[in-house]
Motif scaffolding. Structure first.
Motif, short mmCIF file in Angstrom:
data_model
loop_
_atom_site.label_atom_id
_atom_site.label_comp_id
_atom_site.label_asym_id
_atom_site.label_seq_id
_atom_site.Cartn_x
_atom_site.Cartn_y
_atom_site.Cartn_z
N SER A 39 0.60 -1.22 0.15
CA SER A 39 0.01 0.16 -0.18
C SER A 39 1.11 1.46 0.30
O SER A 39 0.38 2.32 -0.64
N TYR A 40 1.48 1.01 0.76
CA TYR A 40 2.14 2.37 0.45
C TYR A 40 4.24 2.17 -0.60
O TYR A 40 5.01 2.88 -0.10
N ALA A 41 3.87 1.40 -1.27
CA ALA A 41 4.89 1.06 -2.43
C ALA A 41 5.90 2.68 -3.21
O ALA A 41 6.84 2.95 -3.44
N ALA A 42 4.39 3.53 -3.43
CA ALA A 42 4.71 4.83 -4.16
C ALA A 42 5.34 5.19 -3.32
O ALA A 42 6.20 6.01 -3.85
N GLU A 43 5.57 5.25 -2.21
CA GLU A 43 6.01 6.47 -0.61
C GLU A 43 7.71 5.48 -1.07
O GLU A 43 8.70 6.31 -0.88
N VAL A 44 7.64 4.59 -1.39
CA VAL A 44 9.79 3.86 -1.58
C VAL A 44 10.38 4.48 -2.71
O VAL A 44 10.81 4.44 -2.94
N LEU A 45 8.98 4.06 -3.83
CA LEU A 45 9.49 4.59 -5.23
C LEU A 45 9.90 5.62 -5.35
O LEU A 45 10.47 6.53 -6.42
#
Length: 359
Positions: A39-45
């Motif tokens: 769900s927080y992949a966008a924050e990682v990428l």
């Protein structure tokens, strides 16, 4: 093979043809059938989470897939076996304190970064190479169920905390962060492990109501107000018996006083396990009163991820029917729509929801 490649932080994923992974001793190659999108992949990428992840890289943490090839030291895994690809890669020479990298996500410390240089690319691809011990057999499944089995990745993190605290049947657990993805999974696991009650605090009333609807009267919802003293009292009063243990799995955006309010509900001899991200992006440290910890014999433990043995026992909980993967709603995307999947995972995040790529 095709893979979704992150060229650099803040750039969109690029679908590229990259070399197939090569097999070495102590490794297996897995055909990826479903890869969960955090769900927080966008924050990682985007780089917002400041994870140690060199680019360009194929991201993706964990997968459900089938063995394509095994190395010469594998004696039980066979091509075609269904496995969970565990992204928690540990150094084999680390003894009791192995270095760790989260394949396709991040690394911890210098040793973890050394591992990362080799086990670098994750599961947003048609194939992935993992250490042999990281390909955990799950038994035969229908291919259309691969996405739902990706819930193992969500369940394993809080399960590691429950095992670390030696959670026992009949105990009462308070889940700090109960309305999030990992928190709601903690509720499901604690009940499956025989909890007498699970106290579920949160501000999202709809999510609290949903937990009660799914799991019944053993779930005790508490609506938080933001007043620490009031919230601690309300959580204690919600439970008809003393609270034996607290598991915190709050995200980095939460202030530390919320965690403190939860821990202060513990009975004498109680245990708290910290698994969340509070303080990772700045803010106050968690402050607990020394006299209260000492006089009440409180145990506070940190736990990052889970021990490898947790995977087999979690699979057994699923196979026994005690953990129902049918609770999770799965939304799948083809590999070509990887950027759409990352966006969807962020906007549609919530308890018992999984977004997956299907290479």
């Amino acid at each position: 093979m095709k893979a979704a490649v992150l060229p650099e932080f803040g750039k969109p994923l690029s679908i590229q043809t990259v070399p197939d992974p090569t097999l070495g001793t102590g490794e297996v190659i897995v055909d990826v059938c479903a890869a969960p999108v955090l769900s927080y992949a966008a924050e990682v990428l985007s780089g917002a989470r400041r994870y140690l992840l060199p680019t360009p890289v194929v991201p993706g943490a964990g997968a459900i897939g089938r063995i394509r090839a095994v190395g010469p030291d594998a004696t039980r895994l066979q091509p075609g076996d269904w496995v969970y690809c565990d992204p928690t890669v540990r150094s084999r020479d680390g003894g009791l304190s192995p270095d760790i990298t989260l394949q396709g996500v991040s690394a911890r410390g210098e040793g973890g970064q050394m591992l990362q240089r080799y086990f670098r690319d994750g599961t947003f691809a048609e194939q992935v190479r993992v250490p042999t011990e990281n390909a955990a057999p799950i038994g035969a499944i229908e291919p259309e169920d691969a996405g739902r089995w990706c819930a193992l990745g969500t369940l394993l993190v809080p399960y590691g905390g429950l095992l670390a605290m030696d959670f026992r049947p009949g105990e009462t657990l308070l889940v700090s962060g109960a309305t999030g993805n990992f928190g709601s999974a903690t509720v499901a696991l604690a009940l499956a492990m025989g909890a007498r009650y699970v106290v579920a605090p949160g501000r999202n009333e709809a999510a609290l109501d949903d937990l009660r609807r799914r799991f019944g009267t053993r779930v005790l919802p508490v609506r938080l107000t933001g007043d620490a003293d009031h919230d601690t009292a309300a959580m204690i009063q919600a439970a008809p018996v003393p609270i034996d243990a607290v598991q915190d799995i709050m995200p980095p955006s939460v202030e530390s006083h919320v965690v403190r309010a939860a821990i202060m509900t513990l009975r004498q001899g109680g245990r708290a396990v910290l698994m969340g991200g509070v303080g990772m992006l700045g803010g106050d440290d968690l402050a607990l009163p020394y006299p209260w910890i000492m006089r009440n014999r409180i145990t506070v433990r940190g736990q990052w991820m889970y021990d490898r043995t947790a995977i087999g026992s979690l699979v057994n909980l699923v196979r026994s029917g005690l953990v129902d993967l049918g609770q999770w709603t799965v939304t799948g995307f083809p590999l070509a729509a990887a950027n759409d999947a990352v966006s969807y995972a962020a906007t549609d995040a919530g308890p018992f929801k999984i977004t997956v790529l299907k290479p």
